[in-house]
Scaffold this motif. Structure first.
Motif, short mmCIF file in Angstrom:
data_model
loop_
_atom_site.label_atom_id
_atom_site.label_comp_id
_atom_site.label_asym_id
_atom_site.label_seq_id
_atom_site.Cartn_x
_atom_site.Cartn_y
_atom_site.Cartn_z
N LYS A 50 0.81 -1.22 0.00
CA LYS A 50 0.00 0.00 0.00
C LYS A 50 0.85 1.27 0.00
CE LYS A 50 -0.37 -0.25 4.96
NZ LYS A 50 -1.22 -0.60 6.06
N PHE A 425 -7.79 5.19 12.67
CA PHE A 425 -7.16 4.13 11.90
C PHE A 425 -7.38 4.36 10.42
CE2 PHE A 425 -7.99 0.20 9.50
CZ PHE A 425 -6.76 -0.43 9.59
N ASP A 426 -6.32 4.12 9.65
CA ASP A 426 -6.41 4.23 8.19
C ASP A 426 -5.54 3.12 7.60
OD1 ASP A 426 -6.34 4.90 5.54
OD2 ASP A 426 -5.05 6.65 5.80
N SER A 427 -6.15 2.26 6.83
CA SER A 427 -5.40 1.12 6.29
C SER A 427 -4.38 1.58 5.25
CB SER A 427 -6.37 0.13 5.64
OG SER A 427 -6.92 0.73 4.47
N GLU B 92 2.02 2.34 10.73
CA GLU B 92 1.57 3.47 9.91
C GLU B 92 0.05 3.54 9.76
OE1 GLU B 92 2.85 0.72 8.75
OE2 GLU B 92 1.16 0.11 7.51
N THR B 93 -0.68 2.53 10.26
CA THR B 93 -2.15 2.63 10.16
C THR B 93 -2.74 3.45 11.30
OG1 THR B 93 -2.61 0.64 11.46
CG2 THR B 93 -2.30 0.34 9.08
N ARG B 94 -1.91 3.74 12.30
CA ARG B 94 -2.46 4.47 13.46
C ARG B 94 -2.55 5.95 13.13
NH1 ARG B 94 -1.48 2.16 19.41
NH2 ARG B 94 -2.91 3.88 19.80
N THR B 95 -3.78 6.44 13.02
CA THR B 95 -3.94 7.87 12.77
C THR B 95 -4.34 8.59 14.06
OG1 THR B 95 -6.06 7.19 11.86
CG2 THR B 95 -4.42 7.90 10.30
N ASP B 96 -4.24 7.86 15.19
CA ASP B 96 -4.56 8.51 16.47
C ASP B 96 -3.30 9.03 17.17
OD1 ASP B 96 -3.54 6.03 16.99
OD2 ASP B 96 -5.14 5.37 18.33
#
Lengths: 831, 141
Positions: A50, A425-427, B92-96
C-alpha cells in the motif's frame, strides 16, 4: 455539472492543501484524518502492499529513507528518480507528486469528482518543471490543469479579501517562510495584470531550523551545565546514541515553546522524566524569553532580508517603491520575523491573510474564473456491478478483529481503503483483490465504525452500496445485558431544593449497558463523632428512581459507624460514593471520606440479598408512618376511595410490623428476605395508590408558584426574566403530563429560583426583607454578629445602598436556624 | 470550538431519505478549547504521580477531575476523556498518534513515551478523536 474549474491546489514542498471556490467564497478542505488541520504533509511512504501519505509517512521519513520520500518537489523536472526498495522499482518526482494530489482529492468531503484544478508552482519553476507539475496533475486523474505561481496565488488571496483596496497598479513583495523553505518574490500589477518580476529563495531555511536552535543553543548547554553528561550532543543526535529518544522529545518541546512565544513574552520548557549519565533524575523547567529566542533566530531572519535587498538592488528599487510585504507561510506567525523584516526594510508588512492556506485560497479564486474546456463524463461513478460481502465479528472483546471480504465483479485497476470513523485508523490505499483480509484495531468499550471505500487508479471514489462496518468492543457486547431497572442511592434530600423527604439519587439508568461505573459527591447531614454509634447508612436500591424508596429492593446496604472513622466527620463534610456494576451485576460500593482520608469498600453479589433485621424494621416503620399520613390526608380531602385502598394496605403493614418484630437480630432464616419482599410490594401499592395524588398536589403547587413568579416578573423583572419565565411555561405540556413527580418538582424549583432572583434585585423587597428579618432578633445564632449586621443594614437603607443591603440580608439569613433559612430566602412565607 | 461530527447510523440508513439522514447524522458538539489544555495538564500530573512512591490519595483527585470531564463538562450524553497509549504497538495505520521514531529500527515499533495523550469526545455510543497523541516510538528489536 459545474462550468468553472473551481478547485485550487497548493502543491507545496513540505505541506499541501486543496480549496474550492463556491459562490464567491473559498472553502479550504479539512484533512479528514487530522482534526483541525487543513494541510497534508507532502510525504509518500511505499509499503509492500500500500501507499501511505501525509503525517504518518513523515513519521518514517529519514528512518526508512529507501521507502519514504519527501521534498521531491525540489527534483521536479529532473531525470532523477527514487528507488523504492519495498516495490523494487523507481518512482519519479512526478509520480510522487501525483500521489499527493490523489490524496488531496480525498479531502473533498462532498464526494464530487475533482476533474480539473489550478495547481500552484514556485516562481522559480522553469518550463520543464512546470510541465512536470502538469503531468503530475494528469497522472492523478485531472483532465485539465492550470498552473499559477505561488506569490501570485498569495496576492490573489489578499486582493480578494480586501476588494475595497485599489490594487490595479503597484508592486509588493510576497515573503513566504514555511517549515523548511523560504521564497520571496516581487510582484508588479499593471492595469490589473499581476506579474512576478523577480524572486529569490533558500530551499533549506525555515521554522524547523528555529526549533533546532532552541535545542542546541539553550537546552543542551543548560543540561550540560547543570547535570552530568559525557557527550550529550552526540548522544542526542546519533541514531545509536543513548539519548536519541530524548532528542526528539526535546525538539517537540522546543517547537511548543517557539509557538507559545508568538503569543507570550516568555515560555517554559519543562524537562522531566529524564536521567543524566549518573542516573540522576532531571525535573526542571527552563524559561526562554522572547528576546532570547529573537537573538537566536536573528541570523536566519537576516539572511532572508538580505535576499530581499538583493531583489531591490537588482530591480533598482527603493523601499518606498514597495507598497507592502505580504507575509505567507507558518513561520511568519513569529512576531520577530514580521518586526525585523519591517524594521530593516522600512516597508510595512502585511499579515492579513492566513499564512498556511493563502496559496490554496488564491489558487481557488483563480480557478473560479477559469472555465473547463474538456468534455465531462456524466456518469463516471458507477459501481460496475461490484459486489462486496464482509464477514466479521460484530461484537468483540479483543483489541483487533479480522475483517474478511469477498469482492465480485471487475476489480482490475481498483483500490480500497478502510478508515475508522473516529479518525484513529487508516489502512492506507491498497490494491483491491477478490478476497481481502485486514486486521482492524478496535477502541475499547466502544462502538467502532469502519468505512470501506473503493477507488479507481486516480483516487476517484467508486460508489457501491457497502454499509458501514460496526463492531462493538467491550461493554457493548451483544451478550452484555442492559439494566432492567434504575440503580439508585437512597439519601436524605436537600431540604432547600427537594422537600423534606428521602429521595433516590440515580446512579445508573434503566437500559444502560453493563458494566458501569459512576462516582458522586454528597454532603453529610449530621456529624459522626469518632467512637460513637452514629452511622452513615449506605443503601443501594434497584427500581424506578421516581418511586418511593420503600417500593424498590435493596441490593446493597452497609453502615459506617463512629467506631470506624479515624476522626470526627462533621456535618457538611464531603463523602464520595462510587458504584461499580459488572456485567454479571456484581455491585461494588466504594465510600471515600476525604476528611479522614478513609475508604470503605464492599462488594455485593447479586445472588445474595443484603438485608439486616434492624434495617428491615426501620423501613417497615417508615412505610407505616407514610401510610398513616397518606390515609389521613385522603380522608381530609374526602377522597374515600383512596383512603379505603390505603386502609386495606394498612392491614398488611400491621401484620408485617408484627412479623418483623418477632425476628431476632441475627436471624439466619429466609424470613427477613421474604418480609423485605412483602414490604417492597406493599410500598409499590402505596406508591401506585398515591402517585396521582402526589402529582395533583405538585400541579397545584406549580400553578401557585407560577402565579407568584409571574406577578414578581411582571412588576420587577426585565426582558430577560420575562423570556426565562415563558421558556418554563412553554415546557408545561411536557412536565405537567409526565407521570414522574420529579419533573414537576424541577419546574417548581425553576419558578421559585427565577422569582427569588428577581426579588433579590428589588429595593422594596430587600428593605421589607430586612425589616422582617430583624423582627425576631433572638432567632439568630450569633447575636454579636447579628447586631453588627443590623446596624450596617440600617445604614445601607439610609444610603440607599441596596447591593450592600442584599449582602447583609444574606448574612442575617445564614445566622438563622437551618429550617428557617430556605423560607427566608424566597420570601414566600413567614418563618 | 464547534465540531460537526457525523454519527454513523447503521439502522436508520434504509428508512431515511438522504436529506433527512444528513440532518440526523449531524450533531453539534461544543467545548472550550481550553478543556484540551486542562486535560493535557491532568495527564501530565498523572504521569508524574506514577513516580511518587510514598502513599497518597492524589490519584483520587485526578480521577475526580477526569470524571468531571466525562460526566459534567459537556452537554448531556457527551463526554471528553483521554487515553494514554504508552506501551502499545505503533504502525503506519495508526492515525490517532503523531509519532517520532527514535533509534535505528523502524519495524515492530512500540510507544515508549507519550508527550500528549489521545483525547476523545464521546457522544452516544460513538466517539471522535479531537487530539492526536504525540508519542515517541522505538523498535522492539
Amino acid at each position: 455539472m459545474e462550468k468553472m474549474i473551481n478547485f485550487g491546489i497548493d502543491l507545496g514542498t513540505t505541506n499541501s492543501a486543496i480549496a474550492k471556490f463556491v459562490k464567491g467564497e473559498v472553502e479550504v478542505f479539512k484533512n479528514p484524518l487530522e482534526t483541525g488541520k487543513e494541510t497534508l504533509p507532502s510525504v509518500v511512504y511505499y509499503k509492500k502492499d500500500k501507499v501511505v501519505i501525509g503525517s504518518r509517512a513523515r513519521t518514517y521519513f529519514e528512518k526508512d529513507a529507501k521507502n519514504v520520500f519527501g521534498t521531491f518537489k525540489r527534483k521536479m523536472g529532473t531525470t532523477e528518480s527514487f528507488k523504492v526498495k519495498n516495490l523494487d522499482q523507481s518512482k519519479t518526482p512526478v509520480e510522487l507528486s501525483a500521489e499527493i494530489i490523489k490524496e488531496l482529492k480525498g479531502f473533498v468531503h462532498s464526494g464530487e469528482i475533482v476533474d480539473s484544478a489550478v495547481i500552484t508552482i514556485p516562481a522559480s519553476f522553469d518550463v520543464i518543471q512546470s510541465n512536470a507539475t502538469k503531468e503530475a496533475g494528469f497522472l492523478a486523474g485531472l483532465k485539465q490543469v492550470i498552473l499559477l505561481q505561488e506569490p501570485i496565488a498569495a496576492s490573489l488571496a489578499y486582493a480578494n479579501k480586501h476588494k475595497e483596496q485599489d490594487l490595479r497598479n503597484g508592486q509588493w513583495l510576497v515573503y513566504d517562510l514555511g517549515g523548511g523553505t523560504f521564497d520571496v518574490a516581487l510582484i508588479r500589477i499593471k492595469d490589473g495584470e499581476m506579474k512576478v518580476l523577480d524572486h529569490e529563495g533558500d530551499n533549506f531555511l525555515g521554522g524547523a531550523d528555529f526549533d533546532n536552535l532552541i535545542l542546541e543553543e539553550m537546552i543542551v548547554p543548560y543540561l550540560d551545565e547543570n547535570f552530568t553528561f559525557n557527550n550529550l550532543e552526540d548522544d542526542l543526535k546519533s541514531e545509536k546514541g543513548k539519548h536519541n529518544a530524548l532528542y526528539y522529545k526535546l525538539l517537540l518541546k522546543a517547537e511548543e515553546a517557539k509557538i507559545s512565544l508568538s503569543a507570550r513574552t516568555s515560555a517554559e520548557i519543562e524537562l522531566s522524566d529524564i536521567k543524566d549519565d549518573n542516573d540522576e533524575d532531571i525535573d526542571v523547567s527552563i524559561e526562554i524569553t522572547r528576546s532570547e529566542f529573537e537573538s537566536l533566530v536573528k541570523e536566519c531572519v537576516d539572511k532572508t532580508i538580505e535576499m530581499i535587498k538583493k531583489i531591490l538592488v537588482h530591480n533598482s528599487l527603493k523601499p518606498s517603491d514597495i507598497q507592502f510585504t505580504l507575509m505567507v507561510g507558518g513561520s511568519t506567525y513569529i512576531p520577530y520575523v514580521r518586526k525585523r523584516v519591517e524594521e530593516i526594510l522600512q516597508i510595512p508588512v502585511n499579515c492579513d491573510i492566513d499564512p498556511t492556506t493563502a496559496i490554496a485560497i488564491g489558487a481557488a479564486y483563480y480557478a473560479g474564473t477559469k472555465e473547463k474546456n474538456f468534455e465531462q463524463e456524466l456518469s463516471k461513478k458507477s459501481d460496475g456491478g461490484i459486489k462486496v460481502r464482509f464477514a466479521y465479528q460484530k461484537a468483540s472483546q479483543e483489541d483487533e478483529e479480522i475483517l474478511a471480504g469477498k469482492i465480485e465483479g471487475n476489480i482490475d485497476g481498483l483500490f480500497y481503503r478502510i478508515i475508522r470513523e473516529d479518525k484513529g485508523f487508516d489502512s492506507g490505499i491498497k490494491k483491491l483483490t477478490s478476497r481481502i483480509s485486514e486486521d482492524i484495531p478496535l477502541v475499547k468499550d466502544s462502538y467502532n465504525f469502519f468505512r470501506f471505500t473503493i477507488y479507481d487508479d486516480k483516487n476517484n471514489i467508486i460508489e457501491t452500496d457497502i454499509e458501514l462496518i460496526g463492531i462493538a468492543q467491550g461493554k457493548y457486547n451483544v451478550a452484555g445485558q442492559p439494566l432492567p431497572n434504575d440503580i439508585c442511592l437512597q439519601r436524605d434530600s436537600d431540604i432547600d431544593l427537594e422537600g423534606k423527604s428521602t429521595i433516590l439519587d440515580r446512579y445508573f439508568e434503566k437500559n444502560t449497558l453493563l458494566p458501569q461505573k459512576r462516582s458522586k459527591s454528597h454532603y453529610l447531614n449530621k456529624t459522626i463523632i469518632k467512637g460513637s454509634n452514629e452511622k452513615i447508612k449506605i443503601n443501594i436500591l434497584e427500581g424506578p428512581h421516581s418511586s418511593l424508596p420503600e417500593a424498590n429492593s435493596s441490593i446493597g446496604y452497609f453502615e459506617i459507624t463512629g467506631t470506624q472513622v479515624t476522626r470526627d466527620i462533621v456535618r457538611g463534610a464531603e463523602i464520595e460514593i462510587s458504584l461499580e456494576m459488572s456485567e454479571s451485576r456484581d455491585l461494588k460500593v466504594i465510600v471515600y471520606i476525604p476528611m479522614s482520608d478513609q475508604q470503605f469498600t464492599k462488594v455485593f453479589n447479586p445472588t445474595q440479598r443484603h438485608t439486616t433485621v434492624e434495617n428491615l424494621i426501620d423501613e417497615v416503620d417508615t412505610l407505616n408512618e407514610t401510610l398513616e399520613s397518606e390515609i389521613k390526608e385522603a380522608v381530609d380531602r374526602e377522597d374515600y376511595e383512596t383512603a379505603e385502598t390505603l386502609n386495606n394496605i394498612k392491614k398488611k403493614v400491621d401484620i408485617l410490623i408484627n412479623d418483623s418484630n418477632q425476628l431476632t437480630k441475627d436471624d439466619v432464616t429466609d424470613k427477613k428476605y421474604q418480609y423485605e419482599d412483602i414490604k417492597r410490594k406493599i410500598a409499590q401499592e402505596v406508591d401506585n395508590a398515591t402517585k396521582d395524588k402526589r402529582i395533583s398536589v405538585l400541579k397545584n403547587q406549580y400553578n401557585e408558584d407560577k402565579t407568584w413568579c409571574k406577578k414578581i416578573v411582571d412588576e420587577n423583572g426585565n426582558d430577560h426574566d420575562q423570556k426565562l419565565f415563558y421558556e418554563i411555561v412553554s415546557r408545561e405540556q411536557a412536565f405537567l403530563n409526565s407521570i414522574t413527580p420529579a419533573k414537576i418538582m424541577e419546574a417548581i424549583d425553576e419558578m421559585i429560583t427565577l422569582g427569588s432572583n428577581v426579588l433579590w434585585r428589588t429595593p422594596s423587597f430587600l428593605e421589607a426583607r430586612f425589616n422582617r428579618l430583624i423582627e425576631k432578633p433572638q432567632l439568630f445564632n450569633d447575636q454579636e454578629q447579628a447586631k453588627s449586621l443590623i446596624e450596617s443594614g440600617k445604614l445601607a437603607i439610609a444610603n440607599k445602598n441596596f447591593d450592600r443591603l442584599k449582602e447583609i440580608n444574606w448574612g442575617l439569613i445564614s445566622l438563622l436556624p437551618k429550617n428557617a433559612q430556605s423560607d427566608a430566602r424566597t420570601g414566600k412565607i413567614g418563618f | 470550538m464547534d465540531l460537526i461530527l457525523s454519527i454513523p447510523t447503521l439502522y436508520l440508513r434504509r428508512i431515511l431519505t438522504n436529506k433527512m439522514q444528513k440532518k440526523m447524522n449531524e450533531v453539534l458538539i461544543k467545548y472550550p478549547r481550553n478543556y484540551l489544555n486542562i486535560l493535557n495538564q491532568i495527564f501530565e500530573i498523572e504521569t508524574k504521580l506514577r513516580k511518587i512512591s510514598e502513599p497518597n490519595s492524589i490519584q483520587r483527585n485526578i480521577d475526580k477531575l477526569k470524571n468531571i470531564f466525562s460526566t459534567e463538562a459537556l452537554s448531556e450524553g457527551q463526554s471528553l476523556f483521554y487515553h494514554n497509549p504508552i506501551g502499545e504497538n505503533y504502525n503506519e495505520t495508526r492515525t490517532d498518534c503523531d509519532a517520532t521514531i527514535t533509534g535505528s529500527g523502524h519495524d515492530n515499533l512500540r510507544i515508549v513515551e507519550v508527550i500528549k495523550p489521545i483525547i476523545y469526545v464521546k457522544y452516544g455510543q460513538s466517539q471522535m478523536i479531537v487530539q492526536k497523541a504525540i508519542v515517541i516510538v522505538e523498535s522492539k528489536q
